[in-house]
Write a protein that holds these residues in place. Structure first.
Motif, PDB file in Angstrom:
ATOM      1  N   ASP A 124       0.881  -1.162   0.000  1.00 29.81           N
ATOM      2  CA  ASP A 124       0.000   0.000   0.000  1.00 29.81           C
ATOM      3  C   ASP A 124       0.917   1.209   0.000  1.00 29.81           C
ATOM      4  O   ASP A 124       1.574   1.498   0.995  1.00 29.81           O
ATOM      5  N   VAL A 125       0.982   1.894  -1.136  1.00 33.76           N
ATOM      6  CA  VAL A 125       1.943   2.987  -1.283  1.00 33.76           C
ATOM      7  C   VAL A 125       1.294   4.365  -1.120  1.00 33.76           C
ATOM      8  O   VAL A 125       1.897   5.381  -1.457  1.00 33.76           O
ATOM      9  N   TYR A 126       0.093   4.395  -0.558  1.00 35.68           N
ATOM     10  CA  TYR A 126      -0.642   5.655  -0.399  1.00 35.68           C
ATOM     11  C   TYR A 126       0.152   6.699   0.388  1.00 35.68           C
ATOM     12  O   TYR A 126       0.102   7.879   0.086  1.00 35.68           O
ATOM     13  N   ARG A 127       0.881   6.262   1.392  1.00 36.60           N
ATOM     14  CA  ARG A 127       1.607   7.187   2.251  1.00 36.60           C
ATOM     15  C   ARG A 127       3.072   7.387   1.853  1.00 36.60           C
ATOM     16  O   ARG A 127       3.848   7.980   2.593  1.00 36.60           O
ATOM     17  N   ILE A 128       3.457   6.903   0.707  1.00 38.05           N
ATOM     18  CA  ILE A 128       4.825   7.098   0.227  1.00 38.05           C
ATOM     19  C   ILE A 128       5.000   8.566  -0.142  1.00 38.05           C
ATOM     20  O   ILE A 128       4.246   9.109  -0.943  1.00 38.05           O
ATOM     21  N   ASP A 129       5.996   9.219   0.459  1.00 43.09           N
ATOM     22  CA  ASP A 129       6.266  10.621   0.150  1.00 43.09           C
ATOM     23  C   ASP A 129       7.259  10.764  -0.991  1.00 43.09           C
ATOM     24  O   ASP A 129       7.241  11.734  -1.727  1.00 43.09           O
ATOM     25  N   ASP A 130       8.130   9.788  -1.104  1.00 45.76           N
ATOM     26  CA  ASP A 130       9.188   9.844  -2.101  1.00 45.76           C
ATOM     27  C   ASP A 130       9.338   8.442  -2.680  1.00 45.76           C
ATOM     28  O   ASP A 130       9.456   7.462  -1.935  1.00 45.76           O
ATOM     29  N   ILE A 131       9.378   8.345  -3.976  1.00 44.01           N
ATOM     30  CA  ILE A 131       9.452   7.046  -4.644  1.00 44.01           C
ATOM     31  C   ILE A 131      10.683   6.250  -4.208  1.00 44.01           C
ATOM     32  O   ILE A 131      10.684   5.018  -4.232  1.00 44.01           O
ATOM     33  N   TYR A 132      11.708   6.930  -3.746  1.00 40.82           N
ATOM     34  CA  TYR A 132      12.924   6.241  -3.318  1.00 40.82           C
ATOM     35  C   TYR A 132      12.707   5.422  -2.044  1.00 40.82           C
ATOM     36  O   TYR A 132      13.498   4.529  -1.751  1.00 40.82           O
ATOM     37  N   GLU A 133      11.634   5.704  -1.317  1.00 40.00           N
ATOM     38  CA  GLU A 133      11.287   4.870  -0.162  1.00 40.00           C
ATOM     39  C   GLU A 133      11.046   3.427  -0.592  1.00 40.00           C
ATOM     40  O   GLU A 133      11.289   2.502   0.184  1.00 40.00           O
ATOM     41  N   MET A 134      10.581   3.244  -1.806  1.00 36.37           N
ATOM     42  CA  MET A 134      10.325   1.889  -2.315  1.00 36.37           C
ATOM     43  C   MET A 134      11.634   1.114  -2.448  1.00 36.37           C
ATOM     44  O   MET A 134      11.677  -0.078  -2.180  1.00 36.37           O
ATOM     45  N   TYR A 135      12.682   1.793  -2.866  1.00 35.95           N
ATOM     46  CA  TYR A 135      13.986   1.139  -2.969  1.00 35.95           C
ATOM     47  C   TYR A 135      14.509   0.754  -1.595  1.00 35.95           C
ATOM     48  O   TYR A 135      15.136  -0.295  -1.427  1.00 35.95           O
ATOM     49  N   GLU A 136      14.246   1.605  -0.596  1.00 35.18           N
ATOM     50  CA  GLU A 136      14.728   1.349   0.757  1.00 35.18           C
ATOM     51  C   GLU A 136      14.119   0.088   1.369  1.00 35.18           C
ATOM     52  O   GLU A 136      14.756  -0.553   2.201  1.00 35.18           O
ATOM     53  N   ILE A 137      12.910  -0.265   0.969  1.00 35.81           N
ATOM     54  CA  ILE A 137      12.286  -1.484   1.511  1.00 35.81           C
ATOM     55  C   ILE A 137      12.571  -2.710   0.646  1.00 35.81           C
ATOM     56  O   ILE A 137      12.073  -3.788   0.926  1.00 35.81           O
ATOM     57  N   GLY A 138      13.396  -2.543  -0.394  1.00 36.66           N
ATOM     58  CA  GLY A 138      13.745  -3.672  -1.250  1.00 36.66           C
ATOM     59  C   GLY A 138      12.668  -4.043  -2.248  1.00 36.66           C
ATOM     60  O   GLY A 138      12.506  -5.218  -2.592  1.00 36.66           O
ATOM     61  N   PHE A 139      11.935  -3.061  -2.738  1.00 31.84           N
ATOM     62  CA  PHE A 139      10.823  -3.302  -3.653  1.00 31.84           C
ATOM     63  C   PHE A 139      11.201  -4.176  -4.841  1.00 31.84           C
ATOM     64  O   PHE A 139      10.456  -5.076  -5.223  1.00 31.84           O
ATOM     65  N   GLU A 140      12.367  -3.939  -5.418  1.00 35.60           N
ATOM     66  CA  GLU A 140      12.772  -4.704  -6.598  1.00 35.60           C
ATOM     67  C   GLU A 140      12.923  -6.194  -6.296  1.00 35.60           C
ATOM     68  O   GLU A 140      12.641  -7.025  -7.151  1.00 35.60           O
ATOM     69  N   GLU A 141      13.364  -6.529  -5.088  1.00 36.65           N
ATOM     70  CA  GLU A 141      13.483  -7.940  -4.719  1.00 36.65           C
ATOM     71  C   GLU A 141      12.118  -8.615  -4.691  1.00 36.65           C
ATOM     72  O   GLU A 141      11.977  -9.774  -5.085  1.00 36.65           O
ATOM     73  N   TYR A 142      11.117  -7.902  -4.209  1.00 34.66           N
ATOM     74  CA  TYR A 142       9.754  -8.432  -4.222  1.00 34.66           C
ATOM     75  C   TYR A 142       9.241  -8.524  -5.659  1.00 34.66           C
ATOM     76  O   TYR A 142       8.666  -9.532  -6.071  1.00 34.66           O
ATOM     77  N   LEU A 143       9.459  -7.465  -6.413  1.00 30.42           N
ATOM     78  CA  LEU A 143       8.938  -7.350  -7.763  1.00 30.42           C
ATOM     79  C   LEU A 143       9.442  -8.470  -8.664  1.00 30.42           C
ATOM     80  O   LEU A 143       8.699  -9.004  -9.490  1.00 30.42           O
ATOM     81  N   TYR A 144      10.700  -8.819  -8.498  1.00 23.38           N
ATOM     82  CA  TYR A 144      11.305  -9.844  -9.353  1.00 23.38           C
ATOM     83  C   TYR A 144      11.564 -11.136  -8.579  1.00 23.38           C
ATOM     84  O   TYR A 144      12.405 -11.940  -8.955  1.00 23.38           O
ATOM     85  N   GLY A 145      10.795 -11.347  -7.517  1.00 22.93           N
ATOM     86  CA  GLY A 145      10.938 -12.541  -6.693  1.00 22.93           C
ATOM     87  C   GLY A 145      10.057 -13.682  -7.170  1.00 22.93           C
ATOM     88  O   GLY A 145       9.612 -13.715  -8.319  1.00 22.93           O
ATOM     89  N   ASP A 146       9.785 -14.593  -6.259  1.00 19.40           N
ATOM     90  CA  ASP A 146       9.067 -15.823  -6.591  1.00 19.40           C
ATOM     91  C   ASP A 146       7.567 -15.731  -6.390  1.00 19.40           C
ATOM     92  O   ASP A 146       6.874 -16.732  -6.508  1.00 19.40           O
ATOM     93  N   GLY A 147       7.064 -14.551  -6.077  1.00 18.30           N
ATOM     94  CA  GLY A 147       5.649 -14.450  -5.746  1.00 18.30           C
ATOM     95  C   GLY A 147       4.870 -13.552  -6.672  1.00 18.30           C
ATOM     96  O   GLY A 147       5.246 -13.299  -7.812  1.00 18.30           O
ATOM     97  N   VAL A 148       3.768 -13.071  -6.120  1.00 14.74           N
ATOM     98  CA  VAL A 148       2.849 -12.157  -6.793  1.00 14.74           C
ATOM     99  C   VAL A 148       2.843 -10.860  -5.991  1.00 14.74           C
ATOM    100  O   VAL A 148       2.789 -10.889  -4.761  1.00 14.74           O
ATOM    101  N   CYS A 149       2.908  -9.722  -6.678  1.00 15.61           N
ATOM    102  CA  CYS A 149       2.837  -8.421  -6.018  1.00 15.61           C
ATOM    103  C   CYS A 149       1.494  -7.762  -6.330  1.00 15.61           C
ATOM    104  O   CYS A 149       1.105  -7.681  -7.491  1.00 15.61           O
ATOM    105  N   VAL A 150       0.815  -7.316  -5.281  1.00 16.69           N
ATOM    106  CA  VAL A 150      -0.362  -6.473  -5.428  1.00 16.69           C
ATOM    107  C   VAL A 150       0.017  -5.119  -4.846  1.00 16.69           C
ATOM    108  O   VAL A 150       0.383  -5.032  -3.672  1.00 16.69           O
ATOM    109  N   VAL A 151      -0.051  -4.086  -5.675  1.00 20.73           N
ATOM    110  CA  VAL A 151       0.361  -2.748  -5.257  1.00 20.73           C
ATOM    111  C   VAL A 151      -0.861  -1.834  -5.259  1.00 20.73           C
ATOM    112  O   VAL A 151      -1.315  -1.386  -6.316  1.00 20.73           O
ATOM    113  N   GLU A 152      -1.412  -1.601  -4.048  1.00 21.50           N
ATOM    114  CA  GLU A 152      -2.511  -0.653  -3.937  1.00 21.50           C
ATOM    115  C   GLU A 152      -1.969   0.749  -4.186  1.00 21.50           C
ATOM    116  O   GLU A 152      -0.895   1.084  -3.712  1.00 21.50           O
ATOM    117  N   TRP A 153      -2.706   1.532  -4.942  1.00 15.68           N
ATOM    118  CA  TRP A 153      -2.302   2.871  -5.363  1.00 15.68           C
ATOM    119  C   TRP A 153      -1.107   2.794  -6.311  1.00 15.68           C
ATOM    120  O   TRP A 153      -0.228   3.646  -6.313  1.00 15.68           O
TER     121      TRP A 153
END
Length: 142
Positions: free
Chosen positions: A77-106
């Protein structure tokens, strides 16, 4: 694009279940709609369709919740993300290209980070119970 009208929370959940049952490793869903449109409720159905038995909550303050089913579900849920770089800080790319399914609200808020071949879902609230759900990029029966 496919458009589905649901007439209750249960029907929205059931649509999510059908979607979840046909998702495969690496699928990314950009889930969009106004506040209260039913994004988290649809995600609960998607999780059930993936075989997730945990209680699903919106990761509004944690940004991501992880659940195990036949495939891992990474619920953002990225509604409260102030800066897109916060996504990199949580390792978004590892999730995105991992073994699962990503659901990204907003998902529209981080559009530039999502793959071009994502599944795009927009939920529009028509009245208290009725939702119009527009789905692009998903093959199969649902």
């Amino acid at each position: 694009m496919k458009t589905v009208v649901t007439n209750s929370e249960r029907e929205t959940f059931e649509l999510g279940y059908k979607i979840g049952s046909i998702l495969k490793k690496g699928d990314v869903i950009s889930l969009n709609g106004d506040l209260g449109a039913g994004k988290t409720h649809l995600t609960k159905g998607i999780a059930a369709g993936l075989g997730v038995e945990d209680y699903i909550t919106s990761p509004t303050f944690t940004i991501v919740n992880e659940y195990m089913g036949r495939l891992p579900l990474y619920h953002f849920d990225v509604y409260r993300i102030d800066d897109i770089y916060e996504m990199y800080e949580i390792g978004f790319e590892e999730y995105l290209y991992g073994d699962g399914v990503c659901v990204v609200e907003w998902g529209d808020m981080v559009e530039e980070l999502l793959p071009k071949d994502k599944i795009y879902i927009y939920i529009k609230k028509l009245d208290d119970n009725v939702r119009e759900v527009q789905i692009e990029g998903l093959e199969g029966e649902f």
